[in-house]
Design a protein around this motif. Structure first.
Motif, PDB file in Angstrom:
ATOM      1  N   LEU A  22       0.822  -1.206   0.000  1.00  0.00           N
ATOM      2  CA  LEU A  22       0.000   0.000   0.000  1.00  0.00           C
ATOM      3  C   LEU A  22       0.858   1.260   0.000  1.00  0.00           C
ATOM      4  O   LEU A  22       0.493   2.258  -0.618  1.00  0.00           O
ATOM      5  N   TRP A  23       1.995   1.215   0.666  1.00  0.00           N
ATOM      6  CA  TRP A  23       2.912   2.360   0.681  1.00  0.00           C
ATOM      7  C   TRP A  23       3.359   2.707  -0.744  1.00  0.00           C
ATOM      8  O   TRP A  23       3.527   3.879  -1.071  1.00  0.00           O
ATOM      9  N   LYS A  24       3.517   1.730  -1.593  1.00  0.00           N
ATOM     10  CA  LYS A  24       3.984   1.984  -2.960  1.00  0.00           C
ATOM     11  C   LYS A  24       2.974   2.790  -3.778  1.00  0.00           C
ATOM     12  O   LYS A  24       3.319   3.352  -4.811  1.00  0.00           O
ATOM     13  N   LEU A  25       1.715   2.873  -3.313  1.00  0.00           N
ATOM     14  CA  LEU A  25       0.699   3.676  -4.000  1.00  0.00           C
ATOM     15  C   LEU A  25       0.718   5.140  -3.556  1.00  0.00           C
ATOM     16  O   LEU A  25       0.192   6.008  -4.260  1.00  0.00           O
ATOM     17  N   ASP A  26       1.293   5.399  -2.394  1.00  0.00           N
ATOM     18  CA  ASP A  26       1.231   6.740  -1.793  1.00  0.00           C
ATOM     19  C   ASP A  26       1.782   7.816  -2.725  1.00  0.00           C
ATOM     20  O   ASP A  26       2.866   7.669  -3.285  1.00  0.00           O
ATOM     21  N   GLY A  27       0.999   8.885  -2.854  1.00  0.00           N
ATOM     22  CA  GLY A  27       1.447  10.063  -3.584  1.00  0.00           C
ATOM     23  C   GLY A  27       1.373   9.968  -5.092  1.00  0.00           C
ATOM     24  O   GLY A  27       1.792  10.898  -5.786  1.00  0.00           O
ATOM     25  N   LEU A  28       0.867   8.874  -5.619  1.00  0.00           N
ATOM     26  CA  LEU A  28       0.789   8.709  -7.071  1.00  0.00           C
ATOM     27  C   LEU A  28      -0.615   9.020  -7.584  1.00  0.00           C
ATOM     28  O   LEU A  28      -1.608   8.823  -6.889  1.00  0.00           O
ATOM     29  N   SER A  29      -0.683   9.450  -8.821  1.00  0.00           N
ATOM     30  CA  SER A  29      -1.959   9.746  -9.472  1.00  0.00           C
ATOM     31  C   SER A  29      -2.691   8.452  -9.819  1.00  0.00           C
ATOM     32  O   SER A  29      -2.105   7.361  -9.818  1.00  0.00           O
ATOM     33  N   GLU A  30      -3.973   8.600 -10.161  1.00  0.00           N
ATOM     34  CA  GLU A  30      -4.762   7.452 -10.624  1.00  0.00           C
ATOM     35  C   GLU A  30      -4.099   6.793 -11.830  1.00  0.00           C
ATOM     36  O   GLU A  30      -4.061   5.573 -11.938  1.00  0.00           O
ATOM     37  N   ARG A 145       7.265 -11.277  -2.970  1.00  0.00           N
ATOM     38  CA  ARG A 145       7.653 -11.285  -4.391  1.00  0.00           C
ATOM     39  C   ARG A 145       7.015 -10.095  -5.115  1.00  0.00           C
ATOM     40  O   ARG A 145       7.671  -9.353  -5.849  1.00  0.00           O
ATOM     41  N   HIS A 146       5.726  -9.880  -4.871  1.00  0.00           N
ATOM     42  CA  HIS A 146       5.044  -8.765  -5.526  1.00  0.00           C
ATOM     43  C   HIS A 146       5.452  -7.417  -4.937  1.00  0.00           C
ATOM     44  O   HIS A 146       5.410  -6.403  -5.645  1.00  0.00           O
ATOM     45  N   ALA A 147       5.869  -7.391  -3.679  1.00  0.00           N
ATOM     46  CA  ALA A 147       6.404  -6.149  -3.113  1.00  0.00           C
ATOM     47  C   ALA A 147       7.694  -5.756  -3.847  1.00  0.00           C
ATOM     48  O   ALA A 147       7.942  -4.569  -4.079  1.00  0.00           O
ATOM     49  N   GLY A 148       8.478  -6.743  -4.231  1.00  0.00           N
ATOM     50  CA  GLY A 148       9.670  -6.465  -5.048  1.00  0.00           C
ATOM     51  C   GLY A 148       9.297  -5.912  -6.413  1.00  0.00           C
ATOM     52  O   GLY A 148       9.915  -4.963  -6.903  1.00  0.00           O
ATOM     53  N   HIS A 149       8.275  -6.511  -7.023  1.00  0.00           N
ATOM     54  CA  HIS A 149       7.781  -5.972  -8.295  1.00  0.00           C
ATOM     55  C   HIS A 149       7.331  -4.528  -8.112  1.00  0.00           C
ATOM     56  O   HIS A 149       7.657  -3.656  -8.922  1.00  0.00           O
ATOM     57  N   ALA A 150       6.573  -4.282  -7.043  1.00  0.00           N
ATOM     58  CA  ALA A 150       6.041  -2.939  -6.789  1.00  0.00           C
ATOM     59  C   ALA A 150       7.171  -1.937  -6.576  1.00  0.00           C
ATOM     60  O   ALA A 150       7.079  -0.785  -7.020  1.00  0.00           O
ATOM     61  N   ASP A 151       8.232  -2.361  -5.927  1.00  0.00           N
ATOM     62  CA  ASP A 151       9.368  -1.470  -5.699  1.00  0.00           C
ATOM     63  C   ASP A 151       9.985  -1.038  -7.026  1.00  0.00           C
ATOM     64  O   ASP A 151      10.267   0.140  -7.244  1.00  0.00           O
ATOM     65  N   ILE A 152      10.154  -1.983  -7.926  1.00  0.00           N
ATOM     66  CA  ILE A 152      10.737  -1.666  -9.236  1.00  0.00           C
ATOM     67  C   ILE A 152       9.782  -0.808 -10.057  1.00  0.00           C
ATOM     68  O   ILE A 152      10.188   0.180 -10.675  1.00  0.00           O
ATOM     69  N   VAL A 153       8.498  -1.165 -10.063  1.00  0.00           N
ATOM     70  CA  VAL A 153       7.516  -0.383 -10.822  1.00  0.00           C
ATOM     71  C   VAL A 153       7.470   1.051 -10.303  1.00  0.00           C
ATOM     72  O   VAL A 153       7.463   2.006 -11.078  1.00  0.00           O
ATOM     73  N   ARG A 154       7.464   1.214  -8.985  1.00  0.00           N
ATOM     74  CA  ARG A 154       7.426   2.562  -8.410  1.00  0.00           C
ATOM     75  C   ARG A 154       8.681   3.340  -8.799  1.00  0.00           C
ATOM     76  O   ARG A 154       8.615   4.516  -9.134  1.00  0.00           O
ATOM     77  N   GLU A 155       9.818   2.699  -8.779  1.00  0.00           N
ATOM     78  CA  GLU A 155      11.062   3.372  -9.185  1.00  0.00           C
ATOM     79  C   GLU A 155      10.991   3.805 -10.644  1.00  0.00           C
ATOM     80  O   GLU A 155      11.453   4.884 -11.002  1.00  0.00           O
ATOM     81  N   LEU A 156      10.395   2.981 -11.485  1.00  0.00           N
ATOM     82  CA  LEU A 156      10.236   3.353 -12.895  1.00  0.00           C
ATOM     83  C   LEU A 156       9.298   4.547 -13.070  1.00  0.00           C
ATOM     84  O   LEU A 156       9.478   5.358 -13.971  1.00  0.00           O
ATOM     85  N   ILE A 157       8.298   4.658 -12.208  1.00  0.00           N
ATOM     86  CA  ILE A 157       7.326   5.747 -12.323  1.00  0.00           C
ATOM     87  C   ILE A 157       7.927   7.077 -11.907  1.00  0.00           C
ATOM     88  O   ILE A 157       7.858   8.062 -12.637  1.00  0.00           O
ATOM     89  N   ASP A 158       8.505   7.122 -10.700  1.00  0.00           N
ATOM     90  CA  ASP A 158       8.959   8.432 -10.197  1.00  0.00           C
ATOM     91  C   ASP A 158      10.299   8.411  -9.473  1.00  0.00           C
ATOM     92  O   ASP A 158      10.681   9.398  -8.849  1.00  0.00           O
ATOM     93  N   GLY A 159      11.013   7.290  -9.541  1.00  0.00           N
ATOM     94  CA  GLY A 159      12.328   7.218  -8.926  1.00  0.00           C
ATOM     95  C   GLY A 159      12.315   6.842  -7.454  1.00  0.00           C
ATOM     96  O   GLY A 159      13.374   6.624  -6.870  1.00  0.00           O
ATOM     97  N   ALA A 160      11.130   6.762  -6.835  1.00  0.00           N
ATOM     98  CA  ALA A 160      11.061   6.413  -5.415  1.00  0.00           C
ATOM     99  C   ALA A 160      11.361   4.926  -5.240  1.00  0.00           C
ATOM    100  O   ALA A 160      10.831   4.087  -5.959  1.00  0.00           O
ATOM    101  N   ALA A 161      12.222   4.625  -4.286  1.00  0.00           N
ATOM    102  CA  ALA A 161      12.588   3.237  -4.016  1.00  0.00           C
ATOM    103  C   ALA A 161      12.802   3.087  -2.517  1.00  0.00           C
ATOM    104  O   ALA A 161      12.989   4.065  -1.801  1.00  0.00           O
TER     105      ALA A 161
END
Length: 196
Positions: A22-30, A145-161
């Protein structure tokens, strides 16, 4: 010496991984939480929806604990990816609420059963008789496993890791440092491949 409680330990790791999702969603647009970031369509809100369905299935169906969740009752025959993305009509709040209800349902199962309690995974063709211990390990591993995916996806979106909210566990927050580090890795890769 501190005595460890295996069930409590596994449950804590599952809870921690849920919060990361859920933290990986914070601050991102729809748009950013829904947009496909890989060739296979991996997206943040879809990962959350998928994990909600996973928890309802493994901690519900497996142990004969029915639930009434329309989002979890998906047509996998019509669309085998239905749990991996959110429709335009499914809001962020809908999916997060669904995931939190899955947690509550799963936590009630975990709290009420011993690790040795048996259940059956109807969608597994082999070894379908399982224990709560095995399912708790399985779902904790799947969530991480999916938290790792989310970490990479979030980094691709806005650099947050990072590892956790308030503790990113990263060696630096300086972008110049990261650019230098990335260049060092690129150079090593080229040298190893004989690319000059």
């Amino acid at each position: 010496m501190t005595v460890s409680d295996p069930k409590a330990d596994l449950h804590r790791y599952l809870r921690d991984a849920r919060e990361v999702m859920l933290w990986k969603l914070d601050g991102l647009s729809e748009y950013d939480i829904r947009r496909p970031m890989t060739p296979t369509g991996t997206n943040l809100l879809g990962l959350v929806k998928h994990l909600g369905a996973i928890e309802f299935g493994y901690f519900g169906d497996t142990f004969g604990r029915p639930y009434n969740e329309p989002i979890a009752q998906q047509d996998f025959e019509g669309d085998p990816t239905t749990d991996m993305w959110a429709t335009a009509e499914e809001s962020r709040a809908d999916i997060i609420g669904f995931y939190r209800r899955a947690w509550a349902h799963a936590d009630a199962t975990i709290d009420s059963l011993d690790l040795s309690a048996e259940g059956s995974v109807p969608w597994w063709t082999k070894d379908s008789v399982v224990t709560l211990h095995r399912i708790l390990v399985h779902v904790t591993a799947e969530t991480n496993r999916h938290a790792g995916h989310a970490d990479i996806v979030r980094e691709l979106i806005d650099g947050a890791a990072g590892l956790l909210a308030g503790n990113d566990n990263m060696p630096s927050s300086d972008q110049t440092w990261w650019q230098s580090y990335r260049s060092k890795l690129e150079d090593a890769a080229k040298q190893a491949a004989g690319l000059g």
